[in-house]
Design a protein around this motif. Structure first.
Motif, mmCIF file in Angstrom:
data_model
loop_
_atom_site.group_PDB
_atom_site.id
_atom_site.type_symbol
_atom_site.label_atom_id
_atom_site.label_comp_id
_atom_site.label_asym_id
_atom_site.label_seq_id
_atom_site.Cartn_x
_atom_site.Cartn_y
_atom_site.Cartn_z
ATOM 1 N N GLY A 50 0.811 -1.115 -0.219
ATOM 2 C CA GLY A 50 0.285 0.574 0.304
ATOM 3 C C GLY A 50 0.996 1.651 -0.826
ATOM 4 N N ALA A 51 0.518 2.429 0.358
ATOM 5 C CA ALA A 51 0.776 4.007 -0.276
ATOM 6 C C ALA A 51 1.266 3.737 1.621
ATOM 7 C CB ALA A 51 -0.373 4.911 0.223
ATOM 8 N N TRP A 52 3.020 4.545 1.227
ATOM 9 C CA TRP A 52 3.281 5.212 2.474
ATOM 10 C C TRP A 52 2.959 6.293 3.089
ATOM 11 C CZ3 TRP A 52 9.103 6.574 0.207
ATOM 12 C CH2 TRP A 52 9.803 5.638 -0.167
ATOM 13 N N GLU A 53 2.474 6.072 4.921
ATOM 14 C CA GLU A 53 2.272 6.661 5.365
ATOM 15 C C GLU A 53 3.149 8.458 6.116
ATOM 16 O OE1 GLU A 53 0.103 6.951 9.554
ATOM 17 O OE2 GLU A 53 0.808 5.504 8.999
ATOM 18 N N VAL A 54 3.140 9.106 5.626
ATOM 19 C CA VAL A 54 3.365 10.758 5.764
ATOM 20 C C VAL A 54 3.380 10.615 7.308
ATOM 21 C CG1 VAL A 54 3.555 12.764 5.800
ATOM 22 C CG2 VAL A 54 3.643 11.140 3.617
ATOM 23 N N LYS A 55 4.461 10.856 7.992
ATOM 24 C CA LYS A 55 4.417 11.171 9.296
ATOM 25 C C LYS A 55 5.695 12.344 9.378
ATOM 26 C CE LYS A 55 3.137 6.217 11.026
ATOM 27 N NZ LYS A 55 3.442 5.354 12.107
ATOM 28 N N LYS A 56 5.351 13.347 10.682
ATOM 29 C CA LYS A 56 6.713 14.348 11.047
ATOM 30 C C LYS A 56 7.723 13.227 11.698
ATOM 31 C CE LYS A 56 4.056 18.282 11.396
ATOM 32 N NZ LYS A 56 3.629 19.311 11.796
ATOM 33 N N LEU A 57 8.942 13.597 11.524
ATOM 34 C CA LEU A 57 10.189 12.683 12.207
ATOM 35 C C LEU A 57 9.617 12.780 13.552
ATOM 36 C CD1 LEU A 57 13.802 14.526 10.899
ATOM 37 C CD2 LEU A 57 12.026 12.294 10.797
ATOM 38 N N GLY A 58 8.935 13.844 14.048
ATOM 39 C CA GLY A 58 8.766 13.370 16.043
ATOM 40 C C GLY A 58 7.904 12.517 15.948
ATOM 41 N N ALA A 59 7.095 12.077 15.322
ATOM 42 C CA ALA A 59 6.363 10.983 15.960
ATOM 43 C C ALA A 59 6.583 9.271 15.681
ATOM 44 C CB ALA A 59 4.530 10.916 14.441
ATOM 45 N N VAL A 60 8.120 10.004 14.114
ATOM 46 C CA VAL A 60 8.758 8.730 14.929
ATOM 47 C C VAL A 60 10.145 8.323 15.605
ATOM 48 C CG1 VAL A 60 7.431 7.410 12.638
ATOM 49 C CG2 VAL A 60 9.976 8.659 12.378
ATOM 50 N N LEU A 61 10.437 9.282 16.553
ATOM 51 C CA LEU A 61 11.727 8.927 16.597
ATOM 52 C C LEU A 61 11.898 9.591 18.301
ATOM 53 C CD1 LEU A 61 13.600 11.831 16.460
ATOM 54 C CD2 LEU A 61 13.600 11.081 13.734
ATOM 55 N N THR A 62 12.672 9.966 19.147
ATOM 56 C CA THR A 62 12.982 10.185 19.838
ATOM 57 C C THR A 62 14.161 10.677 19.707
ATOM 58 O OG1 THR A 62 13.632 8.125 21.208
ATOM 59 C CG2 THR A 62 11.444 8.982 21.806
ATOM 60 N N PHE A 63 14.850 12.160 21.037
ATOM 61 C CA PHE A 63 16.246 12.718 20.832
ATOM 62 C C PHE A 63 16.229 12.815 22.233
ATOM 63 C CE2 PHE A 63 19.246 16.240 20.410
ATOM 64 C CZ PHE A 63 20.000 15.763 19.826
ATOM 65 N N GLN A 64 17.572 12.138 22.451
ATOM 66 C CA GLN A 64 17.691 12.196 23.438
ATOM 67 C C GLN A 64 19.713 12.842 24.101
ATOM 68 O OE1 GLN A 64 19.845 8.658 25.607
ATOM 69 N NE2 GLN A 64 19.554 9.486 28.266
ATOM 70 N N THR A 65 19.510 14.112 24.410
ATOM 71 C CA THR A 65 20.796 14.773 25.192
ATOM 72 C C THR A 65 21.227 14.061 26.054
ATOM 73 O OG1 THR A 65 19.601 16.405 26.454
ATOM 74 C CG2 THR A 65 19.435 16.982 24.485
ATOM 75 N N GLY A 66 22.966 14.391 25.461
ATOM 76 C CA GLY A 66 23.672 13.433 26.565
ATOM 77 C C GLY A 66 24.440 14.146 27.938
ATOM 78 N N PHE A 67 24.595 13.484 29.223
ATOM 79 C CA PHE A 67 24.529 14.084 30.433
ATOM 80 C C PHE A 67 26.240 14.776 30.448
ATOM 81 C CE2 PHE A 67 25.877 13.392 34.967
ATOM 82 C CZ PHE A 67 24.165 14.234 35.601
ATOM 83 N N PRO A 68 26.522 16.299 30.943
ATOM 84 C CA PRO A 68 27.557 16.439 31.513
ATOM 85 C C PRO A 68 27.892 16.180 32.575
ATOM 86 C CG PRO A 68 25.471 17.814 32.405
ATOM 87 C CD PRO A 68 25.004 17.207 31.994
ATOM 88 N N PHE A 69 28.647 14.620 32.593
ATOM 89 C CA PHE A 69 29.964 14.236 33.195
ATOM 90 C C PHE A 69 30.868 15.074 34.378
ATOM 91 C CE2 PHE A 69 27.756 11.173 30.836
ATOM 92 C CZ PHE A 69 27.292 10.403 30.851
#
Length: 144
Positions: free
Chosen positions: A24-43
């Motif tokens: 079937g057809a591709w479903e258009v999604k915003k990147l935020g709907a399919v991924l998460t973004f994690q920032t690093g830690f200031p060790f």
């Protein structure tokens, strides 16, 4: 009679691998709907070393070169562990995503990790994020 706005253009590629021909057809999604973004830690730098004690820290420079490795021997949360295959993005200068392949390490500040939601393909996300960040970089005042 239907107007052009009533009809959506179908997102079905003309050429497909056999296993996807009936998908079937591709479903258009915003990147935020399919991924998460994690920032690093200031060790804390008081636990940094170059003798290999602890886990390697992933700094922005480590995404392009492994000339000088820094290790961290202090306490950390499991959520900051990076494994081979994780998609990482430097958050200073070059924003090109890369796939980590240097073993278990820690996500340091100024480096982010892209993770898939709901079984999305990491390969497709890597490509999509690469394209999106390149487009953003083209409009950056620093790229002129």
């Amino acid at each position: 009679m239907s107007s052009k706005s009533d009809k959506k253009k179908s997102l079905v590629p003309r050429l497909r691998f056999p296993e996807f021909r009936e998908a079937g057809a591709w479903e258009v999604k915003k990147l935020g709907a399919v991924l998460t973004f994690q920032t690093g830690f200031p060790f804390s730098s008081k636990y940094f070393n170059e003798i290999g004690d602890g886990l390697r820290l992933i700094r922005n420079a480590d995404l392009k070169s492994s000339d000088r490795m820094i290790f961290y021997s202090g306490p950390y949360e499991q959520t900051f562990i990076v494994n081979n295959g994780d998609i990482l993005v430097g958050m200073d200068g070059d924003f090109s995503p890369s796939i980590w392949g240097h073993g278990k390490a820690l996500l340091n500040q100024r480096v982010g990790r892209v993770s898939a939601k709901d079984g999305s393909s990491l390969t497709f996300l890597h490509f999509s994020v690469s394209v999106a960040l390149k487009l953003i970089g083209n409009y950056s005042p620093l790229s002129a």
